[in-house]
Design a protein around this motif. Structure first.
Motif, PDB file in Angstrom:
ATOM      1  N   GLN A 107       1.566  10.213   6.845  1.00  6.86           N
ATOM      2  CA  GLN A 107       2.768  10.652   5.740  1.00  6.86           C
ATOM      3  C   GLN A 107       4.148   9.775   5.924  1.00  6.86           C
ATOM      4  N   ASP A 108       4.189   9.146   6.932  1.00  8.08           N
ATOM      5  CA  ASP A 108       5.518   8.220   7.363  1.00  8.08           C
ATOM      6  C   ASP A 108       4.877   6.686   6.921  1.00  8.08           C
ATOM      7  N   PRO A 110       4.295   3.049   5.709  1.00  9.81           N
ATOM      8  CA  PRO A 110       5.125   2.288   4.458  1.00  9.81           C
ATOM      9  C   PRO A 110       3.897   2.090   3.314  1.00  9.81           C
ATOM     10  N   GLU A 111       4.361   1.651   2.184  1.00  9.02           N
ATOM     11  CA  GLU A 111       3.575   1.881   1.007  1.00  9.02           C
ATOM     12  C   GLU A 111       2.453   0.906   1.185  1.00  9.02           C
ATOM     13  N   ASN A 112       2.466  -0.344   1.660  1.00  7.60           N
ATOM     14  CA  ASN A 112       1.526  -1.467   1.934  1.00  7.60           C
ATOM     15  C   ASN A 112       1.057  -1.324   3.347  1.00  7.60           C
ATOM     16  N   ASP A 114      -1.184  -0.262   6.861  1.00 11.09           N
ATOM     17  CA  ASP A 114      -2.648  -0.242   7.035  1.00 11.09           C
ATOM     18  C   ASP A 114      -2.741   0.682   8.257  1.00 11.09           C
TER      19      ASP A 114
END
Length: 180
Positions: A107-108, A110-112, A114
């Motif tokens: 949930q935390d 970052p957008e990109n 892994d």
């Protein structure tokens, strides 16, 4: 003074120093804080009621057939002696705590980002394999839908919403080889 005691005191002193100089945000992050999580459980359940992350596993046999998804959240029977010594239930709670840490990391993320690079993902992968082994060992070969000789396994982290038990998929792993 013992070297171990000095190292533990130095570790907590460094973490305390980092706490003084950290940014004032709700989320604690960073590589040093991740090391501190090993000493304390995930306290996010105090933030409010909601979904509980659960681990689901399945295995694929040599014929390519998948078993059904099975939730890995074992409940142990309790005995009066466990008030004094309770390693099995403590281990089970630490496994669930690990799944909750992975859920928090997802949930935390970052957008990109892994998630496979996180230690919590790698640890839950090992836990999922152990859970798949345990499910295969506890069922009889005649009635089991788990393959007797698995070739691959897969796991999911689902958020289970109570009281109606609806589940929402949070993460599905790729198909992982059994030998890895």
């Amino acid at each position: 003074m013992d070297l171990f005691v000095i190292m533990v005191v130095a570790y907590f002193a460094l973490l305390g120093l980092a706490m003084v100089f950290r940014k004032k945000t709700r989320t604690v992050s960073g590589p040093w804080w991740f090391l501190l999580r090993a000493f304390f459980p995930n306290w996010q359940f105090f933030h409010g009621l909601g979904a509980a992350p659960r681990l689901w596993v399945r295995t694929m046999g040599p014929d390519g057939q998948w078993s059904d998804w099975r939730m890995h959240f074992p409940r142990k029977t309790r005995h009066p002696l466990q008030w004094l010594h309770n390693p099995d239930v403590n281990l089970t709670l630490s496994h669930q705590n690990l799944v909750e840490h992975l859920s928090s990391d997802i949930q935390d993320l970052p957008e990109n980002g892994d998630i496979r690079t996180y230690a919590s993902y790698r640890l839950v992968t090992r836990l999922a394999k152990q859970a798949a082994m345990a499910h295969g060992a506890e069922s009889s070969p005649l009635s089991s839908d788990d393959p007797a000789d698995p070739r691959s396994f897969q796991f999911e982290v689902r958020l289970l919403f109570l009281p109606n038990q609806q589940a929402s998929l949070l993460l599905q792993s790729p198909v992982l080889p059994w030998t890895a």
